[in-house]
Design an enzyme around this catalytic site. Sequence first.
Site, PDB file in Angstrom:
ATOM      1  N   TRP A  46       0.836  -1.211   0.000  1.00  0.00           N
ATOM      2  CA  TRP A  46       0.000   0.000   0.000  1.00  0.00           C
ATOM      3  C   TRP A  46       0.864   1.252   0.000  1.00  0.00           C
ATOM      4  O   TRP A  46       0.525   2.246  -0.641  1.00  0.00           O
ATOM      5  CB  TRP A  46      -0.900   0.001   1.238  1.00  0.00           C
ATOM      6  CG  TRP A  46      -1.693   1.268   1.390  1.00  0.00           C
ATOM      7  CD1 TRP A  46      -2.887   1.566   0.809  1.00  0.00           C
ATOM      8  CD2 TRP A  46      -1.335   2.436   2.157  1.00  0.00           C
ATOM      9  NE1 TRP A  46      -3.304   2.839   1.168  1.00  0.00           N
ATOM     10  CE2 TRP A  46      -2.367   3.389   1.991  1.00  0.00           C
ATOM     11  CE3 TRP A  46      -0.250   2.758   2.969  1.00  0.00           C
ATOM     12  CZ2 TRP A  46      -2.340   4.635   2.607  1.00  0.00           C
ATOM     13  CZ3 TRP A  46      -0.223   4.009   3.581  1.00  0.00           C
ATOM     14  CH2 TRP A  46      -1.257   4.921   3.396  1.00  0.00           C
ATOM     15  N   HIS A  47       1.999   1.213   0.689  1.00  0.00           N
ATOM     16  CA  HIS A  47       2.847   2.390   0.787  1.00  0.00           C
ATOM     17  C   HIS A  47       3.527   2.724  -0.538  1.00  0.00           C
ATOM     18  O   HIS A  47       3.896   3.886  -0.761  1.00  0.00           O
ATOM     19  CB  HIS A  47       3.911   2.192   1.876  1.00  0.00           C
ATOM     20  CG  HIS A  47       3.396   2.433   3.261  1.00  0.00           C
ATOM     21  ND1 HIS A  47       2.731   1.467   3.980  1.00  0.00           N
ATOM     22  CD2 HIS A  47       3.431   3.534   4.054  1.00  0.00           C
ATOM     23  CE1 HIS A  47       2.391   1.967   5.164  1.00  0.00           C
ATOM     24  NE2 HIS A  47       2.793   3.210   5.225  1.00  0.00           N
ATOM     25  N   GLY A  48       3.701   1.761  -1.390  1.00  0.00           N
ATOM     26  CA  GLY A  48       4.337   2.064  -2.659  1.00  0.00           C
ATOM     27  C   GLY A  48       4.424   0.844  -3.552  1.00  0.00           C
ATOM     28  O   GLY A  48       4.557  -0.284  -3.072  1.00  0.00           O
TER      29      GLY A  48
END
Length: 473
Positions: free
Chosen positions: A323-325
């Site tokens: 989700w963060h990248g």
Amino acid sequence: MVFSSILFLLYFLPAFLLCYHLVGERQKNFVILVFSLLFYSWGAPKFVFVLLILTGIDFFVVKKMFRSEEKRKRQFWLVISICINMGLLFYFKYSNFFVDNVNVVLAQMGFQNISWTKLVLPIGISFFTFETLTYSIDAYRKVITPLKKLPDYYLYIFLFPKLIAGPIVRFSLIEDQMHRRTVSGEDFVAGFLRFAIGLGKKVLIANTLGLHADQIIALPQNELNSSLAWIGILCYTFQIYFDFSGYSDMALGIGRLVGFRFPENFNNPYTSGSITEFWRRWHMTLGMWMREYLYIPLGGNHVKTKSRLYFNLWIVFLLSGLWHGASWNFVAWGAFHGFFLILDRIFLLKILESIWKPIAVLFTFFVVMVGWVLFRIEDFHSIKIFMRALCNFNFGMADRFYQIELWVTLFAAIVFSFFTLSGWGKKVQEKFYFAQSGILRKIPGVLLSIALLKLCIAYITTSGFNPFIYFRF
């Protein structure tokens, strides 16, 4: 447009607050919606109409789902809603990542690569998607009643203080505030102070440390020694905290200025005595989302075997990393934290709870700091080089890093990150950070806010370095 820009501070925010507080009660939501769409359009003019159309479709899908009495029909409409929202996220955020990895496999097999237009990521797309998902899932669960009017739904989704970096706000938390909210003089001063403190955290601490972190991490291998590597990752460790938490503070402050009370997103995470505690204190609204909409549906703690419990934790944090990248280093970062969470469940938490708290805090901080290496550096070869520099005991310093500004800022970051371990630190936080003292809501609070604001504006105008790590997450 970011909150720490001159455009926002001197033009957009004053104009918004002036318009909002001049109009009548019935027009206030309209003013917020207009300024929210203007805010988003400024940063992503190519995407705003796409998002308006898709969220408009999703609004009617959710209404159809909620009205359906038959379970299968409700499930059908829920799947449609999830596909709309996740399809949007996958297309913009993960399609490049997917195609790049497929091309690597095809190249190894001797096939021709897939041609694909590189997509620019719309600002705040992950936060945007998570809120649309909570809305549809909570409506399916009958936790909320869907809004009747499309402009009200647009207001919830595009509400600009929380739009690009959170906190992730469930609709049920602000449902009553959508049409019934007030702003007292004390609320206004408290919101102004919270915004100013957040701006100070981001501009005066995160920006200063981020500049040095970038310089050190970009050093060639032959110039990187153990001292510089540890200073670099220490700077980044505080940069990401003060950058992200400062932005969350500004969002909470702006919300307070117009009567919204958003949930807290950080609670002194670096004072945690374990990785389990760290994730109760770091990005708390994301942790809540992962728990309510992913971990518990997977079975949560109520599973038959410990191996399934560990599997659930691992999956949640692998997805949290992704989700963060859209990059494998983020997946590795999620796996790293998932590994220590499993160790906590097996034996580590008992050990950390039994020893002196400062030792547990230092151990946890060390683990988190090493994890940030995986988060900050994208390619694994560079990660390997940096990790080697951390561990090779080749100490020394470059003259250009003997700067008083760096060490003063680093000292301030350490103090502000850990001072709540003491009783007096907690009291100071209650009075200044949360503005619980009545006197701070009056003249002293206003003067402190103005002083911080002027100092930050002076810093921004004299420095060309003003990044925001989570801008396109």
